[in-house]
Write a protein that holds these residues in place. Structure first.
Motif, PDB file in Angstrom:
ATOM      1  N   LEU A  22       0.954  -1.307  -0.117  1.00  0.00           N
ATOM      2  CA  LEU A  22       0.239  -0.034  -0.021  1.00  0.00           C
ATOM      3  C   LEU A  22       0.931   1.401  -0.146  1.00  0.00           C
ATOM      4  N   PRO A  23       0.507   2.074  -0.830  1.00  0.00           N
ATOM      5  CA  PRO A  23       1.550   3.274  -0.875  1.00  0.00           C
ATOM      6  C   PRO A  23       1.099   4.193   0.182  1.00  0.00           C
ATOM      7  N   GLY A  24       2.221   5.203   0.530  1.00  0.00           N
ATOM      8  CA  GLY A  24       1.834   6.163   1.648  1.00  0.00           C
ATOM      9  C   GLY A  24       1.450   7.337   0.969  1.00  0.00           C
ATOM     10  N   PHE A  25       0.617   8.315   1.462  1.00  0.00           N
ATOM     11  CA  PHE A  25       0.349   9.267   1.235  1.00  0.00           C
ATOM     12  C   PHE A  25       0.509  10.334   2.338  1.00  0.00           C
ATOM     13  N   GLY A  26       0.837  11.809   1.765  1.00  0.00           N
ATOM     14  CA  GLY A  26       0.897  12.780   2.942  1.00  0.00           C
ATOM     15  C   GLY A  26      -0.532  13.745   2.867  1.00  0.00           C
ATOM     16  N   LEU A  27      -1.719  12.947   2.553  1.00  0.00           N
ATOM     17  CA  LEU A  27      -2.875  13.641   2.482  1.00  0.00           C
ATOM     18  C   LEU A  27      -3.250  13.938   3.800  1.00  0.00           C
TER      19      LEU A  27
END
Length: 294
Positions: free
Chosen positions: A8-13
Motif C-alpha cells: 500500500l503506498p503512503g500518502f501525505g494527505l
C-alpha cells in the motif's frame, strides 16, 4: 538478495477535519539464515485500509497466513491497527515502543490507551539497533518521532534501501532535516533523519513515495503518484486545496515530561505486559467485495 514491494503506498494527505493517515505498507522478502523464504510485512496501516491490504496480498498470491513477521516501525494508530490480520506472525518492535504503548502520555493522540493491549495479541520479539531480521535486513534505531521508532535497512540489488516509518514522513523532510510531527524528542528526531540519509541509497518514507536525493539535494521520486478521491469533485462547493509541501513543526504539548513519565511508569508498563493473556486467533476468513462505509 532481499526485495521490497510496496503493498500500500503512503500518502501525505491531510484535511482540516482530521487525518486520513495513509502510511506505506511494505513486503520484504528473502531467505532466512537457513535458506527458508520469509515474508515480512513492515507496518500494517489502519482499519480503513484493511480491504485494500487483503487485495494487495491476494494480487501477489499471498494470504495473511503467509506473513511470518510483522515489523512495526512504531506503534501509532495508523501503522498498527491491522496486526490482528496476521495470527501466524511474530510482531517485531523496539522495547521502548512496546513499553511506552502501555502507558502513553495523555496528550499523545497517536498512541491511544488501547495500543498496548493491541500489541500483545501476537507473540512479540523485541529488537534494537543493528539486529538482523533476515540476512540483508537490519534494524536501524530512529527515535524521536516516538520513543522506540525503528526502520529497516534492506540490502537490495540496487543498494541499501531504508524503510523509515515516520522517522521520515515525507520526501521533503530529507531536505529540511526536521520531523514535522514529534511526540518524544525533537533533537533525536533530527539526528534520526541524518542517520537515514547517511545509510540509504533509496528511502521508503512513512507517508510518501520512495525516492532518492539528487546531487543538488533534489527529490527524485521512484514511483508515480496515483490517488482517486471519491465523494467530491473539482467543482464541489466548499472544497479547497492548500499546499502542504512544508508542514509546520508540531511538537506535542508536555513533551518535556516524557522521559520522566516513561521512567515513572516503568513498573506499571511491565505489569501490564506480563498480565496480558496471549490470544490465539483462527486465521481470518477471506472477504470478497470492495470497501463499505462504517
Amino acid at each position: 538478495m532481499p526485495t521490497i514491494d510496496i503493498l500500500l503506498p503512503g500518502f501525505g494527505l491531510d484535511t482540516d477535519q482530521g487525518y486520513p493517515a495513509f502510511c506505506g505498507v511494505f513486503l520484504v522478502r528473502g531467505p532466512d539464515a537457513a535458506g527458508r523464504p520469509r515474508n515480512i510485512l513492515v507496518d500494517a496501516a489502519h482499519v480503513g485500509r484493511r480491504p485494500f491490504l487483503w487485495a494487495a496480498l491476494a494480487e501477489r498470491g499471498l494470504s495473511a497466513d503467509d506473513i511470518d513477521t510483522v515489523v512495526l516501525t512504531h506503534a501509532h494508530w495508523d501503522h498498527v491497527q491491522n496486526i490482528d490480520l496476521f495470527p501466524r506472525a511474530t510482531l517485531v518492535l523496539h522495547p521502548d515502543e512496546r513499553r511506552y504503548a502501555h502507558t502513553p502520555h495523555a496528550n499523545d493522540w497517536a498512541t491511544p490507551a488501547w495500543t498496548g493491549l493491541l500489541l500483545e495479541q501476537l507473540p512479540v520479539r523485541e529488537v534494537t539497533d543493528g539486529e538482523e531480521i533476515i540476512p540483508g535486513v537490519e534494524v536501524i534505531g530512529l527515535p524521536g518521532h516516538s520513543p522506540g521508532s525503528i526502520g529497516l535497512v534492506v540490502r537490495t540489488e540496487a543498494g541499501p534501501a531504508t524503510i523509515t516509518g515516520d522517522a521520515l514522513h515525507f520526501a521533503y523532510v530529507a531536505t529540511t532535516g526536521r520531523n514535522p510531527l514529534v511526540f518524544w524528542d525533537a533533537e533525536q528526531a533530527e539526528q534520526s533523519i541524518g542517520r537515514i540519509l547517511d545509510v540509504s541509497d533509496v528511502i521508503y518514507p512513512g507517508h510518501d513515495r520512495p525516492f532518492r536525493l539528487t546531487a543538488d539535494n533534489g527529490i527524485d521520486y521512484l514511483a508515480p503518484f496515483a490517488l482517486t478521491l471519491t465523494g467530491v469533485g473539482p467543482g464541489t462547493e466548499g472544497l479547497t486545496f492548500a499546499d502542504a509541501s512544508a508542514r509546520p513543526l508540531w511538537v506535542m504539548p508536555g513533551i518535556q515530561e516524557q522521559r520522566a513519565l516513561y521512567e515513572k511508569n516503568a513498573d506499571d508498563s511491565a505489569r501490564r505486559i506480563s498480565r496480558v493473556p496471549r490470544v490465539v486467533r483462527p486465521a481470518p476468513a477471506r472477504r470478497e467485495g470492495g470497501p463499505g462505509t462504517c
